[in-house]
Design an enzyme around this catalytic site. Structure first.
Site, PDB file in Angstrom:
ATOM      1  N   ASP A 184     109.272   6.784  22.412  1.00 19.90           N
ATOM      2  CA  ASP A 184     109.380   5.898  23.369  1.00 19.90           C
ATOM      3  C   ASP A 184     108.207   5.016  23.119  1.00 19.90           C
ATOM      4  O   ASP A 184     106.941   5.663  23.323  1.00 19.90           O
ATOM      5  CB  ASP A 184     109.248   6.689  24.808  1.00 19.90           C
ATOM      6  CG  ASP A 184     109.452   5.676  25.902  1.00 19.90           C
ATOM      7  OD1 ASP A 184     108.713   4.647  25.834  1.00 19.90           O
ATOM      8  OD2 ASP A 184     110.332   5.562  26.666  1.00 19.90           O
ATOM      9  N   HIS A 185     108.255   3.728  22.724  1.00 16.48           N
ATOM     10  CA  HIS A 185     107.152   3.022  22.172  1.00 16.48           C
ATOM     11  C   HIS A 185     106.151   2.738  23.390  1.00 16.48           C
ATOM     12  O   HIS A 185     105.063   2.525  23.208  1.00 16.48           O
ATOM     13  CB  HIS A 185     107.802   2.003  21.457  1.00 16.48           C
ATOM     14  CG  HIS A 185     107.881   0.680  22.373  1.00 16.48           C
ATOM     15  ND1 HIS A 185     109.348   0.373  22.941  1.00 16.48           N
ATOM     16  CD2 HIS A 185     107.345  -0.379  22.732  1.00 16.48           C
ATOM     17  CE1 HIS A 185     109.026  -0.728  23.472  1.00 16.48           C
ATOM     18  NE2 HIS A 185     108.079  -1.263  23.570  1.00 16.48           N
ATOM     19  N   HIS A 247     111.326   4.008  29.442  1.00 17.92           N
ATOM     20  CA  HIS A 247     109.874   3.469  29.340  1.00 17.92           C
ATOM     21  C   HIS A 247     109.254   3.538  30.750  1.00 17.92           C
ATOM     22  O   HIS A 247     108.086   4.014  31.003  1.00 17.92           O
ATOM     23  CB  HIS A 247     110.001   1.965  29.066  1.00 17.92           C
ATOM     24  CG  HIS A 247     110.418   1.649  27.798  1.00 17.92           C
ATOM     25  ND1 HIS A 247     110.324   2.510  26.623  1.00 17.92           N
ATOM     26  CD2 HIS A 247     111.187   0.628  27.177  1.00 17.92           C
ATOM     27  CE1 HIS A 247     110.917   1.981  25.616  1.00 17.92           C
ATOM     28  NE2 HIS A 247     111.295   0.855  25.993  1.00 17.92           N
TER      29      HIS A 247
HETATM   30  C1  BG6 Z   1     112.526  -2.288  24.378  1.00 16.85           C
HETATM   31  C2  BG6 Z   1     113.855  -3.046  25.008  1.00 16.85           C
HETATM   32  O1  BG6 Z   1     112.950  -0.923  24.374  1.00 16.85           O
HETATM   33  O2  BG6 Z   1     111.372  -2.635  24.858  1.00 16.85           O
HETATM   34  C3  BG6 Z   1     113.889  -4.600  25.022  1.00 16.85           C
HETATM   35  O3  BG6 Z   1     114.938  -2.497  24.380  1.00 16.85           O
HETATM   36  C4  BG6 Z   1     112.561  -4.744  25.528  1.00 16.85           C
HETATM   37  O4  BG6 Z   1     114.790  -5.020  25.711  1.00 16.85           O
HETATM   38  C5  BG6 Z   1     111.273  -4.303  25.102  1.00 16.85           C
HETATM   39  O5  BG6 Z   1     112.369  -6.229  25.440  1.00 16.85           O
HETATM   40  C6  BG6 Z   1     110.130  -4.492  25.700  1.00 16.85           C
HETATM   41  O6  BG6 Z   1     108.945  -3.878  24.962  1.00 16.85           O
HETATM   42  P1  BG6 Z   1     107.486  -4.405  24.962  1.00 16.85           P
HETATM   43  O7  BG6 Z   1     106.608  -3.557  24.254  1.00 16.85           O
HETATM   44  O8  BG6 Z   1     107.576  -5.723  24.509  1.00 16.85           O
HETATM   45  O9  BG6 Z   1     107.078  -4.605  26.558  1.00 16.85           O
END
Ligand code: BG6
Length: 510
Positions: A184-185, A247
């Site tokens: 989960d990034h 997230h």
């Molecule tokens: C991803 C979603 O997991 O996270 C995207 O699939 C979203 O829709 C993105 O744009 C947002 O990531 P960050 O790190 O730019 O907030």
């Protein structure tokens, strides 16, 4: 610096966008920073007809995503890194025989002195996860017998509780749970990890971190972009599945969890699961109606630019009811959080890109300064996940002069002030952890399932109940007109600006 063991990294779906955009740049940065072991090989595997040389050019030597790194790299580092990259064409499908792959793995062992440690990264559609795990197992490439094996899987982990359970048990047939790393990034973001440190490395916050002092908690995740070229995927997903189930509930779990005994991965993950299991599941239609809002962006003009509505985006059904805005109010059923409302929203086509957590503290129990104009000046702790990462405390100070007029002041900390430390990108940090066998920042099967258990009834209600409103909102505004209705009795969302210290209402139209 912890020493990393020799290893082979195999990326399935290597000709896709994520590999070039995130995975290889993260591995290259780890290489430049000296984290990669002496003996490593990266093998891209997918269905495209590429050779080693084409793959190296595509994802390293001629990659648009590595322009700065390539400029800064010294002494032929880019070429040396690229020389460790190889590509395996799996033919037309992922469910063929992996014998050829196994032979390749054996030859790398000989040539590069590898001992059999392999980290697999599945950057393919989730429908292929179980197939790939099964084929690896059949080829004798999944067991920890000669060298460890780890499997990283990307979201989405399922589409619902049922499909998540199926996916988990499907993978667990071939890999043990402790070999599976669900990425989960958001957990790779420094500011998200700092939620733990803010809470558990200080004594000034934790005593107040409960129902006695906290009035409500608000989390905003806003993006200014629309769905862009991902309409096909997004239309089957929507904001709740795409951002909230994973997230945002990860962030929630870090805010509500009890203190773990220590920082060992299982200690932290056990507490997170407990936290997610204490979310009050909304079951009856009345609660679901009152506590959820969904909406979709409509065509609008922002700064002279005509922006498409969601239904006009490529890949989106022109009668789609998929939400691009989701706002949820909920409670946490445990001692610490009883009766404290949580408000969480996520959306695309908002005025700015921002993610922040706001802890709203109670109003002082007795108003001494009657003419202070203290309304809406209660203490707030704002934790800015991105951008302008930092922490801000809002507190009352006396306005100089006669009487006791109170004004709100800011006490702030910005990550950008820590100039001596290079902040790792989320994928760098997460890959590094997995390569070192640290699963703290990865989601466990029960964690993912607990999150789906909370989300499923909302999705079900939105899909199946009669007369569930789907509101519209123009690009560049903070959601539908009635967005504040959710915050009953409290007022309104704090609409954050681009900068941490901007006051609500400040609006950046990008
Ligand atoms: C991803 C979603 O997991 O996270 C995207 O699939 C979203 O829709 C993105 O744009 C947002 O990531 P960050 O790190 O730019 O907030």
């Amino acid at each position: 610096m912890k020493k990393m063991e020799d290893q082979l990294v195999v990326i399935f779906g290597a000709s896709g966008d994520l590999t070039a955009r995130k995975l290889i740049p993260a591995l290259f940065n780890l290489y430049l920073e000296g984290y990669m072991p002496e003996n490593f090989v990266i093998l891209g595997a997918s269905r495209s007809d590429l050779g080693d040389v084409d793959f190296r050019k595509k994802v390293v030597l001629e990659s648009d995503y590595l322009k700065n790194e390539l400029q800064d790299a010294k002494d032929g580092q880019a070429q040396k890194f690229a020389d460790r990259l190889f590509y395996e064409d799996l033919g037309g499908s992922y469910d063929g025989d992996y014998g050829k792959l196994r032979n390749r793995v054996e030859s790398f062992k000989q040539e590069f002195g590898l001992t059999g440690n392999i980290m697999y990264y599945l950057s393919t559609p989730p429908t292929l996860y179980e197939t790939i795990a099964c084929k690896l197992s059949e080829a004798g490439l999944s067991s920890d017998n000669s060298g460890w094996k780890r499997l990283i899987v990307e979201k989405p982990f399922g589409y619902s509780l049922e499909t998540a359970k199926k996916l988990n048990s499907g993978l667990q047939k071939y890999f043990k749970e402790d070999q599976i790393y669900r990425i989960d990034h958001y957990l790779g973001k420094e500011t998200v990890q700092n939620l733990l440190v803010t809470r558990f490395a200080n004594t000034i916050f934790e005593p107040l971190w409960n129902r006695n002092y906290i009035h409500h908690v608000e989390i905003t995740n806003a993006e200014s972009v629309g769905v862009g070229s991902r309409g096909g995927y997004y239309d089957k997903s929507g904001a709740l599945r795409d951002m909230f189930q994973n997230h945002l509930l990860q962030i929630v779990s870090l805010i509500i969890m009890e203190p773990p005994i220590g920082d060992a991965p299982e200690e932290i993950r056990n507490e997170k699961v407990k936290a997610l299991k204490s979310l009050r599941i909304m079951k009856d239609e009345e609660t679901l109606y009152d506590h959820t809002i969904r909406a979709q962006y409509v065509a609008s003009e922002v700064e002279g630019e005509q922006l498409k509505g969601y239904r006009e985006e490529d890949g989106v059904d022109d009668e789609s009811t998929t939400e691009t805005y989701a706002a949820i109010k909920f409670y946490v059923d445990n001692w610490r959080w009883k009766d404290v409302p949580f408000y969480v929203r996520t959306a695309k086509r908002m005025p700015t890109k921002v993610t922040e957590v706001v802890i709203h503290f109670n109003t002082p129990p007795h108003q001494i300064f009657k003419d202070s104009g203290i309304n809406n000046k209660d203490n707030k702790l704002i934790i800015r996940i991105q951008p302008d990462e930092g922490i801000l405390i809002k507190f009352g100070v006396k306005v100089p002069g006669q009487g006791f007029k109170v004004e709100r002041a800011n006490l702030d900390f910005y990550y950008s002030s820590l100039t001596e430390t290079r902040v790792m990108q989320a994928y760098e940090r997460l890959l590094l952890d997995a390569m070192q066998g640290d699963a703290t920042l990865y989601a466990r099967a029960d964690e993912v399932e607990a999150a789906w258990e909370f989300v499923d009834p909302i999705l079900d209600y939105w899909k199946n109940a009669k007369d569930v409103p789907l509101y519209g909102y123009a690009a560049g505004v903070w959601g539908p007109e009635n967005a504040d209705d959710l915050i009953d009795g409290i007022g309104f969302w704090r609409n954050p600006g681009k900068n941490l210290a901007d006051d609500p209402g400040y609006c950046v139209i990008c």
